[in-house]
Scaffold this motif. Structure first.
Motif, PDB file in Angstrom:
ATOM      1  N   VAL A  61       0.936  -1.262   0.010  1.00 37.08           N
ATOM      2  CA  VAL A  61       0.050  -0.020   0.137  1.00 37.08           C
ATOM      3  C   VAL A  61       1.002   1.194  -0.093  1.00 37.08           C
ATOM      4  CG1 VAL A  61      -1.638   1.366   1.407  1.00 37.08           C
ATOM      5  CG2 VAL A  61      -1.808  -0.946   1.095  1.00 37.08           C
ATOM      6  N   ILE A  62       1.808   1.386   0.714  1.00 34.18           N
ATOM      7  CA  ILE A  62       2.874   2.379   0.873  1.00 34.18           C
ATOM      8  C   ILE A  62       3.454   2.515  -0.704  1.00 34.18           C
ATOM      9  CG2 ILE A  62       5.079   3.250   1.807  1.00 34.18           C
ATOM     10  CD1 ILE A  62       4.135   1.914   4.561  1.00 34.18           C
ATOM     11  N   VAL A  65       0.796   4.003  -3.037  1.00 30.48           N
ATOM     12  CA  VAL A  65       0.527   5.571  -2.564  1.00 30.48           C
ATOM     13  C   VAL A  65       1.652   6.431  -3.070  1.00 30.48           C
ATOM     14  CG1 VAL A  65       0.504   7.072  -0.506  1.00 30.48           C
ATOM     15  CG2 VAL A  65      -0.901   5.265  -0.689  1.00 30.48           C
ATOM     16  N   THR A  66       2.908   5.648  -2.858  1.00 27.94           N
ATOM     17  CA  THR A  66       4.312   6.464  -3.496  1.00 27.94           C
ATOM     18  C   THR A  66       4.346   6.613  -4.767  1.00 27.94           C
ATOM     19  OG1 THR A  66       5.485   5.378  -1.660  1.00 27.94           O
ATOM     20  CG2 THR A  66       6.600   6.355  -3.268  1.00 27.94           C
ATOM     21  N   LEU A  69       1.685   9.320  -5.670  1.00 24.11           N
ATOM     22  CA  LEU A  69       2.251  10.646  -5.504  1.00 24.11           C
ATOM     23  C   LEU A  69       3.241  11.077  -6.560  1.00 24.11           C
ATOM     24  CD1 LEU A  69       2.749  10.428  -1.556  1.00 24.11           C
ATOM     25  CD2 LEU A  69       0.922  11.947  -2.817  1.00 24.11           C
ATOM     26  N   THR A 114       6.224  12.366  -1.923  1.00 19.89           N
ATOM     27  CA  THR A 114       6.586  11.168  -2.693  1.00 19.89           C
ATOM     28  C   THR A 114       8.066  10.725  -2.065  1.00 19.89           C
ATOM     29  OG1 THR A 114       5.631  11.876  -4.798  1.00 19.89           O
ATOM     30  CG2 THR A 114       7.537  10.273  -4.749  1.00 19.89           C
ATOM     31  N   SER A 117       7.156   9.073   1.458  1.00 14.79           N
ATOM     32  CA  SER A 117       6.767   7.671   1.426  1.00 14.79           C
ATOM     33  C   SER A 117       7.807   6.619   0.941  1.00 14.79           C
ATOM     34  CB  SER A 117       5.243   7.818   0.553  1.00 14.79           C
ATOM     35  OG  SER A 117       5.455   8.179  -0.491  1.00 14.79           O
TER      36      SER A 117
END
Length: 183
Positions: A61-62, A65-66, A69, A114, A117
């Motif tokens: 998930v990280i 998201v990264t 971003l 960015t 994360s």
């Protein structure tokens, strides 16, 4: 130019000032674009590595998201180039410079997110240690100091004289995210 037709500051017309500010902005954006494009390119390759499947759900998930971003940061930092190309010749450069400046500011915020994360993901995978969030927080604090606190401190320490205030700023001075007069 002022309303009475006179010049101020560097003795530039509004168009000359916009041309100068555009050149400065593009030089600044080139630095950020290079960094975000390299980071984004690296991020795109991670999902194709064998170790990706072994990441925990939280780390995946990280990662997602990264990547999102990074894509948004790339869009915001490349945006001024597209803006310039689409409005070139339409005599809107002062407005285009202000809009491009705002896109660049948003792009830098997205680049900060960015990098934060990405650092979190890399350190979680590399160390599996409980100190990772604190280390990431320390790095983010460093970025905030270098990218925002010191420039804002310098802006407050060396304010623009009232007659030199940029025309797009309110009489009370710049608000959050606004440029100072002589940029």
């Amino acid at each position: 130019m002022t309303e009475d037709g006179g010049r101020r500051g560097r003795h530039e017309t509004e168009e000359e000032r916009a041309d100068r500010m555009w050149g400065e902005l593009i030089q600044e954006v080139r630095v950020a674009q290079t960094g975000v494009q390299i980071l984004f390119g690296f991020l795109l390759t991670v999902v194709f590595q064998p170790k990706y499947d072994r990441l925990s759900h939280s780390d995946q998930v990280i990662y997602i998201v990264t990547v999102v971003l990074g894509a948004c940061a790339t869009g915001a930092l490349v945006g001024p180039v597209s803006l310039h190309r689409l409005v070139s010749g339409f005599r809107v450069k002062p407005r285009a410079v202000r809009l491009a400046s705002r896109m660049t500011f948003v792009g830098l915020l997205l680049l900060l997110a960015t990098m934060t994360s990405a650092l979190l993901l890399i350190l979680r995978v590399a160390t599996h240690a409980g100190f990772v969030p604190y280390l990431v927080a320390a790095v983010v604090a460093w970025y905030l100091l270098c990218w925002y606190a010191l420039p804002l401190w310098a802006r407050r320490r060396h304010p623009v004289r009232p007659g030199d205030r940029a025309p797009d700023l309110p009489p009370g001075g710049p608000g959050p995210g606004r440029r100072q007069g002589r940029t």
